[in-house]
Design an enzyme around this catalytic site. Structure first.
Site, PDB file in Angstrom:
ATOM      1  N   GLN A 176       2.818 -11.015  47.666  1.00 21.63           N
ATOM      2  CA  GLN A 176       2.706 -11.631  49.460  1.00 21.63           C
ATOM      3  C   GLN A 176       1.112 -11.972  49.141  1.00 21.63           C
ATOM      4  O   GLN A 176       0.746 -10.973  48.682  1.00 21.63           O
ATOM      5  CB  GLN A 176       3.419 -10.819  50.533  1.00 21.63           C
ATOM      6  N   ASP A 192       7.647 -17.651  42.974  1.00 22.54           N
ATOM      7  CA  ASP A 192       6.605 -19.035  44.528  1.00 22.54           C
ATOM      8  C   ASP A 192       5.284 -19.825  43.480  1.00 22.54           C
ATOM      9  O   ASP A 192       4.962 -20.795  44.296  1.00 22.54           O
ATOM     10  CB  ASP A 192       4.765 -17.841  44.547  1.00 22.54           C
ATOM     11  N   LYS A 225      12.069 -12.713  53.498  1.00 23.45           N
ATOM     12  CA  LYS A 225      12.493 -12.765  52.515  1.00 23.45           C
ATOM     13  C   LYS A 225      13.615 -11.932  52.170  1.00 23.45           C
ATOM     14  O   LYS A 225      14.503 -11.980  51.633  1.00 23.45           O
ATOM     15  CB  LYS A 225      11.310 -12.509  51.382  1.00 23.45           C
TER      16      LYS A 225
END
Ligand code: NAD
Length: 278
Positions: free
Chosen positions: A96, A119, A52
């Site tokens: 995460q 997200d 990422k």
């Protein structure tokens, strides 16, 4: 032999489009910034986080890395998220997953302000997706839609079957296919006669979490098969939820693993980061 749907190529196209858009934004003094929080040092999570960060650097998105101790308390983590929510320099916040067991994932997801929820997991974001309002889309299912669209595979009016009903992949996948006017069936571990249902699919999406589960007897001749699964087999090679070699001669198009859905997830995350400043 089926057509290969090349996620590596399509994700690169998307990232290059975003790179050009970010360069134009920079000229107006706008630079999107993503905060990436990792708790502990799970090796798989570290790989995802690094990918990422690399994608951000490629596109020109600033990234702030928060590498937090495994034993950080939930309160401390929520405190950091709260600061980032209020920091005007930060446009997107990503935590995460999975998190260590002592931290409640749901509480963390809900703590991220929907404005920065790149997200797409916050209940408000999910609600907007359900009713078709503007908002961030969850990256993996949004990536599948892009793969289909950019491969000129029509969704409208097609029989779409999704195997799996997780909040991250299966459920939002079904909703996004519905949004594109597909006729959608969701199947899961309690589905009876699974093969009878999957064999109806013009577009079959496998998000099961079981290596090589989908064999030729699950698919219709000429179907499009999208494999979301990622596993390492006995030889340490990557494979998906679909038995690629078994189905490839029966279907019209298929995503490989690796190089199919995987790279699209990051490209769509990057798209959400740019969306924060559009
Ligand atoms: P999950 O374990 O949360 O969900 C799996 C789903 O499959 C469940 O809803 C379950 O009902 C269903 N299922 C399990 N066994 C079944 C069976 N025998 N028959 C029918 N349905 C069955 O997994 P997930 O988070 O949705 O992920 C699915 C897969 O996708 C995993 O391999 C994961 O690693 C992968 N994944 C890939 C990406 C990517 O970027 N490519 C992103 C997320 C997840």
């Amino acid at each position: 032999m089926a057509r290969l749907i090349d996620g590596k190529l399509i994700s690169t196209q998307i990232k290059d489009e975003l790179k050009a858009e970010v360069a134009a934004l920079k000229e107006k003094g706008i630079v999107p910034c993503l905060a990436v929080i990792q708790v502990g040092n799970d090796p798989a999570s570290s790989v995802y986080v690094n990918n990422k960060k690399k994608a951000c650097a490629y596109i020109g998105i600033e990234s702030l890395a928060y590498e937090l101790e495994e034993n950080i308390s939930q309160e401390e983590l929520l405190g950091i998220i709260d600061e980032l929510n209020h920091n005007d320099m930060v446009n997107g916040i990503l935590v995460q997953l999975p998190l260590p067991k002592h931290i409640n994932e749901e509480a963390v997801i809900k703590a991220i302000t929907p404005k920065k929820d790149v997200d797409g997991f916050h209940p408000e974001t999910v609600g907007n997706m359900c009713i078709g309002s503007k908002g961030f889309l969850p990256c993996t299912p949004a990536g599948v839609i892009q793969l289909l669209k950019r491969s000129n595979i029509a969704i409208e009016g097609k029989e779409c079957v999704v195997i799996g009903r997780s909040n991250i992949v299966g459920k939002p996948m079904a909703l996004l296919l519905l949004r594109e006017n597909g006729t959608v069936t969701i199947t899961h571990s309690r589905t009876k006669d699974l093969k009878e249902i999957t064999k109806r699919a013009d577009i079959l999406v496998a998000a099961i979490g079981k290596p090589k589960f989908v064999t030729a007897d699950y698919v219709k001749e000429g179907a499009v098969v999208i494999d979301v699964g990622i596993h390492r087999n006995e030889d340490n090679k990557l494979c998906g939820d679909v038995d690629f070699d078994d189905v490839v001669d029966k279907v019209s198009a298929i995503t490989p693993v690796p190089g199919g859905v995987g790279p699209m997830t990051i490209a769509m995350l990057m798209n959400n980061c740019v969306e924060t400043v559009r």
